[in-house]
Design a protein around this motif. Structure first.
Motif, short mmCIF file in Angstrom:
data_model
loop_
_atom_site.label_atom_id
_atom_site.label_comp_id
_atom_site.label_asym_id
_atom_site.label_seq_id
_atom_site.Cartn_x
_atom_site.Cartn_y
_atom_site.Cartn_z
N LEU A 1 -19.22 0.29 31.32
CA LEU A 1 -19.37 0.99 30.04
C LEU A 1 -19.89 0.06 28.95
O LEU A 1 -20.69 0.47 28.09
N HIS A 2 -19.49 -1.20 29.01
CA HIS A 2 -19.95 -2.19 28.03
C HIS A 2 -21.47 -2.35 28.05
O HIS A 2 -22.08 -2.65 27.03
N THR A 3 -22.08 -2.14 29.22
CA THR A 3 -23.53 -2.24 29.32
C THR A 3 -24.24 -0.94 28.94
O THR A 3 -25.47 -0.93 28.78
N THR B 1 -22.93 1.51 26.43
CA THR B 1 -22.63 2.07 25.12
C THR B 1 -22.10 1.01 24.17
O THR B 1 -21.54 0.00 24.61
N LYS B 2 -22.25 1.29 22.87
CA LYS B 2 -21.68 0.41 21.84
C LYS B 2 -20.32 0.91 21.37
O LYS B 2 -19.68 0.26 20.55
N VAL B 3 -19.88 2.07 21.90
CA VAL B 3 -18.56 2.60 21.54
C VAL B 3 -17.49 1.57 21.92
O VAL B 3 -17.58 0.89 22.93
N ARG B 4 -16.46 1.45 21.08
CA ARG B 4 -15.42 0.45 21.29
C ARG B 4 -14.59 0.75 22.54
O ARG B 4 -14.22 1.90 22.78
N LEU B 5 -14.31 -0.31 23.29
CA LEU B 5 -13.61 -0.19 24.56
C LEU B 5 -12.25 -0.88 24.48
O LEU B 5 -12.12 -1.94 23.85
N ILE B 6 -11.26 -0.28 25.13
CA ILE B 6 -9.90 -0.80 25.11
C ILE B 6 -9.42 -1.03 26.55
O ILE B 6 -9.41 -0.10 27.36
N LEU C 1 -7.22 -13.28 28.07
CA LEU C 1 -7.61 -12.51 26.88
C LEU C 1 -9.03 -12.84 26.45
O LEU C 1 -9.78 -11.96 26.01
N LYS C 2 -9.40 -14.10 26.59
CA LYS C 2 -10.78 -14.49 26.26
C LYS C 2 -11.77 -13.77 27.18
O LYS C 2 -12.83 -13.31 26.74
N ALA C 3 -11.41 -13.63 28.46
CA ALA C 3 -12.27 -12.92 29.40
C ALA C 3 -12.36 -11.44 29.04
O ALA C 3 -13.43 -10.83 29.12
N ALA D 1 -14.80 -10.47 26.29
CA ALA D 1 -16.23 -10.48 26.60
C ALA D 1 -16.78 -9.07 26.81
O ALA D 1 -17.99 -8.86 26.71
N TYR D 2 -15.89 -8.09 27.10
CA TYR D 2 -16.37 -6.72 27.33
C TYR D 2 -15.60 -5.66 26.55
O TYR D 2 -16.07 -4.52 26.45
N ALA D 3 -14.44 -6.00 25.98
CA ALA D 3 -13.61 -5.00 25.29
C ALA D 3 -13.42 -5.38 23.83
O ALA D 3 -13.45 -6.56 23.45
#
Length: 357
Positions: free
Chosen positions: A222-224, A226-231, A257-259, A262-264
């Motif tokens: 999903l990170h690739t 959309t720009k919608v925020r991911l949790i 958490l750092k990892a 990178a996507y959330a």
């Protein structure tokens, strides 16, 4: 007295919200943390994932309403806690669907029942929702049979309609349920969900949407798209069903958490991972903030059954205990938002916390 308190709380919430200035027209008031997320609607007062439950949650002051998303056989998103609809609908009372009862293995666990992926949307619309926890919430059971299963499109339409009526932003907070399972049966969720949100005009980082998942690769894809925020959801035990990481415990280390960052945009931990209810918070909120992640915890419920012993009131597991204190403690710990089955309680405690702060 109960009605008076409810009306007073709703009026207070409306009074404290930033008003629309002249000339703003339909532009909505921006949201500020901490946000109140209606867990499956006002699920402590109405059967979960019903339009009436979402409506009530909005009236009670929720900023976001949460639809758990599963897919039908004809690839339509509907709001159900699980794709197994045995406990949340009256499907067992429909003789025409008796032969649809089956056994499915989902995330490594065998389930016997009826599943959304075996029904078209038209067929699901002939069913009615019912209370999934009638022993704990008998008051909700009186609404059994009144509501249909809503689609994601209907939830989006409701949020937009009520935002316009109230002059404040009502967002949605969908959870992709068992995405790797659905992909395995030829119903991948990610592109389909992004397309439906984009059609609604929601494809940016400031859209009133959060997409959440307990799985990892689902969010990375999903990170690739959309720009919608991911949790990234996480629990106190176990790990993601897609086995993309060994455990949730590994995800809450500083490196983990750092990892995730990178996507959330944020994490959604079990509230016990922040504070077990005794007023002694862990370092998770601070660690997440250091990694650039926001924290939305789940889920505050008012019944004694769900509360730690020190916050229970009496011996009846269905009676309400001191959930207000549980929420206040986590707000003091710095959380950025929280899920609750009782949005009125959540919004009232949140506003009192804001005033005190």
């Amino acid at each position: 007295m109960q009605l008076f308190k409810r009306v007073l709380a709703v009026v207070l919430i409306a009074a404290l919200a930033s008003p629309l200035s002249a000339g703003q027209g339909a532009r909505m008031v921006s949201l500020s943390a901490p946000i109140v997320i209606a867990h499956r609607g006002a699920s402590g007062e109405r059967p979960e994932h019903t339009l009436m439950g979402y409506e009530l949650a909005i009236d009670e002051g929720a900023d976001f309403i949460e639809p758990d998303l599963v897919l039908t056989r004809d690839n339509v998103f509907v709001a159900r806690h699980e794709n197994d609809i045995t406990a949340s609908t009256d499907v067992a009372d429909h003789p025409e669907f008796a032969n649809r009862k089956t056994i499915r293995t989902i995330d490594g666990v065998a389930h016997t029942g009826w599943f959304t992926e075996d029904f078209t949307l038209a067929e699901l619309k002939t069913l009615r929702a019912k209370e999934r926890l009638p022993q704990l919430r008998p008051g909700n059971a009186k609404f059994d049979g009144l509501y249909t299963i809503p689609t994601l499109a209907e939830v989006i339409a409701l949020a937009k309609k009520r935002s316009k009526e109230l002059g404040r932003t009502i967002g949605i907070y969908p959870e992709t349920k068992h995405p790797s399972y659905f992909a395995s049966i030829g119903l991948p969720m990610e592109k389909h969900l992004v397309a439906e949100l984009k059609a609604a005009g929601w494809d940016s980082a400031d859209a009133p949407v959060f997409i959440q998942s307990f799985e990892v690769d689902n969010l990375k894809l999903l990170h690739t798209l959309t720009k919608v925020r991911l949790i990234q959801l996480m629990d106190a035990n176990g790990g993601p069903a897609d086995n993309a990481t060994p455990s949730y415990a590994a995800m809450i280390t500083p490196e983990g958490l750092k990892a995730v960052a990178a996507y959330a945009w944020g994490i959604g931990p079990n509230k016990d991972m922040v504070d077990r209810g005794e007023g002694t918070p862990t370092s998770l909120v601070a660690d997440a903030h250091t990694a650039g992640l926001r924290v939305h915890v789940w889920t505050f419920r008012a019944e004694n059954f769900f509360l730690p012993a020190s916050l229970r009131r009496g011996d009846d597991p269905r009676a309400h205990g001191d959930v207000d204190t549980a929420i206040r403690r986590q707000l003091a710990a710095g959380i950025d938002g929280f899920f609750t089955d009782f949005p009125l309680i959540g919004a009232t405690v949140r506003e009192a916390f804001r005033r005190g702060k």
